[in-house]
Enzyme design. Structure first.
Site, mmCIF file in Angstrom:
data_model
loop_
_atom_site.group_PDB
_atom_site.id
_atom_site.type_symbol
_atom_site.label_atom_id
_atom_site.label_comp_id
_atom_site.label_asym_id
_atom_site.label_seq_id
_atom_site.Cartn_x
_atom_site.Cartn_y
_atom_site.Cartn_z
ATOM 1 C CB CYS A 218 -57.696 1.732 -70.077
ATOM 2 S SG CYS A 218 -56.777 2.768 -71.210
ATOM 3 C CB CYS B 290 -54.626 0.303 -71.319
ATOM 4 S SG CYS B 290 -54.639 1.842 -70.380
#
Length: 114
Positions: free
Chosen positions: A32, A35
């Site tokens: 991600c 993230c």
């Protein structure tokens, strides 16, 4: 305090549920991009709140051990950050936000206890 990486549910119970102060819990995944953008923000929050009753924890949703935990928090997109006080979710924050958004949540909860 450093960011704590949680690897199993029992560790979550000890570090989050049983902690009687404030926890910022980040559900993330290695794949991600957003993230990864959040990581330095969380590191700064950990340093800025080092002497306060605040923990920053990260839960990797790609770890099979953490699947049930992510489901219990109804994580449907990542990053999903949960502000937790005394083991109870106070506020979910989805996506990447500026550091001051997370710090404001911490400060408002700390001010409640004073």
């Amino acid at each position: 305090m450093w960011v704590i990486h949680l690897e199993w549910v029992e560790q979550f119970k000890k570090e989050v549920v049983e902690f009687q102060w404030i926890v910022i819990a980040d559900f993330w995944a290695e794949r991600c991009g957003p993230c990864r953008m959040l990581w330095p923000i969380l590191d700064e929050l950990a340093l800025d709140n080092e002497w306060k009753n605040v923990k920053i924890v990260k839960i990797n949703v790609e770890n099979p051990e953490n699947g049930p935990l992510a489901q219990s928090f109804q994580v449907s997109s990542i990053p999903s950050v949960f502000v937790i006080k005394n083991g109870e979710v106070v506020k979910p924050i989805i996506g990447v936000n500026p550091k001051n958004v997370y710090q404001w949540e911490i400060d408002s909860l700390l001010n409640e206890t004073e």
